[in-house]
Scaffold this motif. Structure first.
Motif: not given
Lengths: 334, 545
Positions: A265, A268-273, B219, B308, B310, B312, B454, B456
């Motif tokens: 999270x 990479x901007x997400x907790x699961x991908x 996203x 949020x 980010x 990357x 990014x 999100x």
């Protein structure tokens, strides 16, 4: 931040010592396992010998050669015996070497941590070194607690191979972390995942041995009297070893996956991908959840549960090797 | 049709017992019975295990095959490389496993099965919590653990029972009397089932949180150059992945200007830190003109109100100045794509509208950019990822660009069919230039840096975390708590002899560990072996050992 070369070279020496120890221990266990002789002294009164049965001197009345495993996995040593048979000496030596190699491996990791002033889990070499340490530690604990030394060879074989792989192909000199790994989550996530993976691998080996032993047991007396595999711990003992280690590893693995999601999270901007590594971890988790349920369900205990555990073992291996070396994903750091 | 469901013959679940008299084969009831049977199959452990296995199996193609969601280019290439199987697999959803109907079918069935199993279990557990521990079995000798001991002399059954009960501190217990004889039934380990239920309910919670995130979250990715003022809206993202209920109009715009990008590298060129500093405006600032300062690093996103931000990735954008034969001068800049750890980058500057002779004189500068240039035998490489000594190698084409498929490449077909003519190549340092045959002069004037950002948004991720924590807590409880039953039957000895206590024990989980624990249960009886209340005549020997 510079790398401390003294600690770095101590770490390398420690790893080489551990690697050598694993190979020697494997050899010792193999000698013990391959030898037909067992430590139990049978008297004619206790075990009637049938015509045609194998005896030590070839006469029908002689001392029978019956490979037997006690409930705890090794034969009983009786007081009448003078000294230990050579095969068991090898086994005991193997255990001592295992402990020494474990200490060397831990030393190697500590030194690398000191050399780089970080958690020594920053690349595949260090990660695999940790897996070896954990697998060996699990073996030592299980042997101490259950005396099941005959599993030593089967645990040492993959550990020795893994150590050789780490020491050659995967080896990287001590160095600093790349930016993406330079984070406290590395300590939490990777430590938990390597500990739980190491223990799960151990558990999987116990399940594989369970299936071998169980298959042999179904052959009945022929197996008991002629096969070296009958030296394995009993199916009950193997099942217990596999289950106990799995229920220790499973919550740690769950925690590691959740910690990984927390790290993902922030990184990479997400907790699961559904990154390949995440898929692998999910598969492992689901299969072990299946195993724990099967183990608690009438009709699924025993062989079926062991097969599921073996499947879980396969997913752990898949995730450790295939995903790292074949696919490319966000976890490709090496 | 059988009245009993074979999958439930082991009778774990008393709610599934079918009353014998309800069966009248009316049509409606037949349908009902059919549905009931399906429901029972679905909620049986066997089907749950099969579904779990299928879930793991169905995930496998996601790891083995390229996925649209992770890498569009690779997936498209894979389908091109496998002209027969590729399109079939694509139609079947193998390149979008985790959004495919069959994958959804498995996990939805699994969760229905889970809920169908959890609901009765929860009620059963509540019922159990209210119930008193079961009656002491008539014959305790038939229990897996059994022992018969004599209490210390002079202790009547009531006193023994008091002592035993005092020792059973954290157990649920009840005392009953059978004439002169007293019994104590005790049970513990209720938290195991609590853990079990919490674990499974948390799984449902996580699934719901994920689903909510997929519905109302989004996203967006965007590449911006330093100093460039960008407002992040659904339309301005290079790649926008909205949730199912999001059409882009509800996004709060965030305007960002990245002022600086800092990277630190080891001597070996491994980046140890990336930081960007930027100014930003949120919705109310857009009216007031107020700018705030922000900072984002790798592993440290900026958290706005829900959204949020980010960092990357980053890269370079070389700048060129083209002087046309008619004397006109134009400046161009193009983001190049990093291709190796030393940030050797590739890209193409495409000029579809040069100020001379229209289409036939379209220009393309296909090149590689090195932040730290090293040229050996005419080949340009980069030896360090920081822009210490930037340089480019360019290959100039002139002619008809044709249709464009990628911003980073020219259309190779146009080169192959001769529509784009090779006009030479050169390695250039800043300020250096090359001139092609029609007199057009191309100068490498420098570079700018770009960062890939990014945004999100997932309002449900906090709930996913909470459920993940309760899941782990529940799991720990259910794996560590042991369910135990113990019974004591305390009878008066005949004619003033010692009180006799029979103890029976049953491990409802983890039988192997109950042995020594049971001994300590026996030792609760004053005077029993191991008890702290040692009979007077044995006191000496006790202390001696």
């Amino acid at each position: 931040m510079a790398v401390n070369e003294t600690f770095a070279s101590l770490s390398d020496s420690g790893f080489q010592a551990a690697l050598a120890g694993y190979v020697v221990a494997l050899g010792c266990y193999a000698v013990e396992f391959a030898s037909k002789r067992t430590t139990t002294v049978h008297t004619a009164e206790r075990v009637p010998v049938g015509v045609g049965a194998l005896t030590a001197d070839g006469t029908p009345g002689g001392r029978p050669v019956v490979p037997t495993a006690g409930g705890n996995g090794i034969g009983l040593v009786t007081k009448e015996q003078r000294g230990l048979p050579w095969a068991e000496r090898f086994g005991r030596a193997g255990f001592v070497v295992t402990v020494i190699a474990l200490v060397a491996n831990i030393f190697s990791m500590l030194m690398r941590g000191l050399a780089t002033e970080r958690m020594p889990l920053g690349n595949l070499y260090e990660f695999m070194s940790m897996i070896c340490t954990v697998g060996t530690a699990a073996l030592v604990v299980v042997i101490v607690r259950t005396n099941a030394r005959t599993i030593g060879m089967f645990v040492m074989l993959p550990i020795a191979l893994l150590a050789i792989l780490s020491g050659t192909v995967l080896y990287v000199p001590a160095g600093e972390l790349m930016a993406s790994l330079n984070n406290y989550w590395l300590v939490i996530h990777v430590t938990a995942i390597s500990i739980s993976s190491g223990v799960l691998l151990f558990s999987g080996i116990a399940s594989v041995l369970y299936l071998i032993r169980e298959r042999g047991d179904r052959q009945g007396k022929v197996f008991q009297e002629t096969s070296v595999w009958a030296k394995l711990p009993t199916t009950d003992a193997l099942d217990r070893i596999a289950y106990r280690t799995a229920i220790i590893a499973f919550p740690v693995y769950t925690f590691a996956v959740v910690a990984g999601a927390l790290w993902a999270e922030v990184a990479w901007g997400r907790y699961w991908g559904w990154d390949p590594k995440e898929i692998g971890a999910f598969m492992t988790w689901v299969v072990y959840a299946c195993y724990l349920h099967a183990r608690a369900t009438a009709g699924w205990r025993g062989r079926r549960a062991a097969w599921i555990s073996m499947l879980g073992f396969a997913t752990v291996i898949f995730n450790l090797f295939f995903v790292n070396f074949v696919t490319t994903g966000l976890h490709s750091y090496a | 049709m059988s009245k009993r469901d074979v999958t439930h013959l082991h009778g774990d679940d008393p709610l599934d017992e079918v009353p014998a008299e309800v069966w009248k084969p009316a049509r409606g009831q037949k349908v009902l019975a059919f549905l009931r049977n399906i429901w029972r199959q679905l909620t049986s452990m066997r089907v749950a295990l099969v579904l779990l296995f299928l879930l793991a199996l169905a995930s496998l193609p996601g790891a083995l095959l390229p996925q649209w969601s992770l890498n569009r280019v690779k997936t498209a290439q894979y389908i091109l490389d496998h002209p027969t199987m590729g399109p079939i697999l694509d139609d079947l959803g193998f390149f979008a496993v985790f959004g495919s109907p069959w994958y959804a079918a498995i996990y939805l069935l699994l969760f229905i099965s889970l809920i169908g199993c959890l609901t009765p279990r929860t009620f059963e557990f509540i019922r159990q919590l209210r119930a008193v521990p079961v009656l002491t079995p008539r014959n305790l000798a038939r229990m897996p653990h059994h022992e018969k001991v004599e209490a210390s002399p002079g202790l009547p059954p009531v006193e023994v029972a008091d002592r035993v009960e005092a020792g059973l501190r954290r157990w649920r217990k009840v005392r009953r009397s059978e004439g002169d004889t007293l019994t104590i039934s005790a049970e513990k380990g209720y938290l195991r089932e609590v853990g079990n239920l919490v674990f499974h309910i948390s799984l449902v919670g996580i699934l719901v949180a994920i689903a909510v995130g997929k519905l109302v979250g989004y996203e967006g990715n965007v590449v911006v150059r330093l100093g460039e003022d960008t407002c992040l809206t659904a339309a301005s993202y290079d790649d926008f992945r909205p949730g199912l209920l999001i059409d882009g109009t509800e996004l709060k715009p965030i305007c960002v200007t990245v002022d600086s990008f800092d990277a630190t590298y080891t001597d070996a060129g491994i980046a140890t830190a990336f930081t960007i500093k930027f100014r930003y405006q949120l919705d109310e600032d857009l009216n007031t003109g107020n700018w705030r300062n922000g900072q984002v690093q790798i592993n440290e996103p900026m958290r706005f109100d829900g959204e949020r931000l980010y960092l990357l990735g980053h890269g370079f954008a070389p700048k060129f100045q083209v002087t046309y034969p008619n004397g006109e001068v134009r400046d161009y800049i193009q983001n190049f794509q990093p291709t190796d750890p030393m940030l050797l980058s590739e890209g193409a500057v495409k000029i579809p509208d040069p100020p001379v002779e229209g289409e036939k004189k379209q220009l393309a500068l296909v090149g590689i950019f090195a932040p730290d240039t090293f040229v050996h035998a005419g080949i340009l490489t980069s030896i360090f990822p920081a822009p210490n000594n930037p340089g480019v190698a360019i290959q100039v084409y002139q002619g008809d660009l044709g249709p464009s498929y990628s911003v980073y490449q020219v259309n190779q077909d146009q080169i192959d069919n001769g529509a784009l003519a090779d006009r030479g190549r050169a390695n250039l340092l800043p300020g250096e230039s090359m001139t092609i045959e029609d007199g057009t002069k191309i100068t490498f004037t420098g570079y700018e840096q770009w960062v890939s950002l990014q945004v999100s948004y997932d309002p449900a991720q906090g709930f996913a975390l909470i459920f993940a924590i309760t899941m782990i807590a529940g799991l720990m409880l259910s794996l560590t708590i042991k369910r135990r039953r113990v019974w004591y039957r305390i009878s008066p000895g005949a004619d003033g002899a010692r009180t006799v206590v029979e103890v029976g024990g049953l491990a409802r989980t983890d039988q192997a560990g109950y042995g020594s624990e049971f001994s300590s249960m026996v030792a609760l009886v004053p005077g029993a072996p191991g008890s702290t209340d040692v009979p007077a005549e044995r006191a000496d020997s006790f202390y001696a050992t």
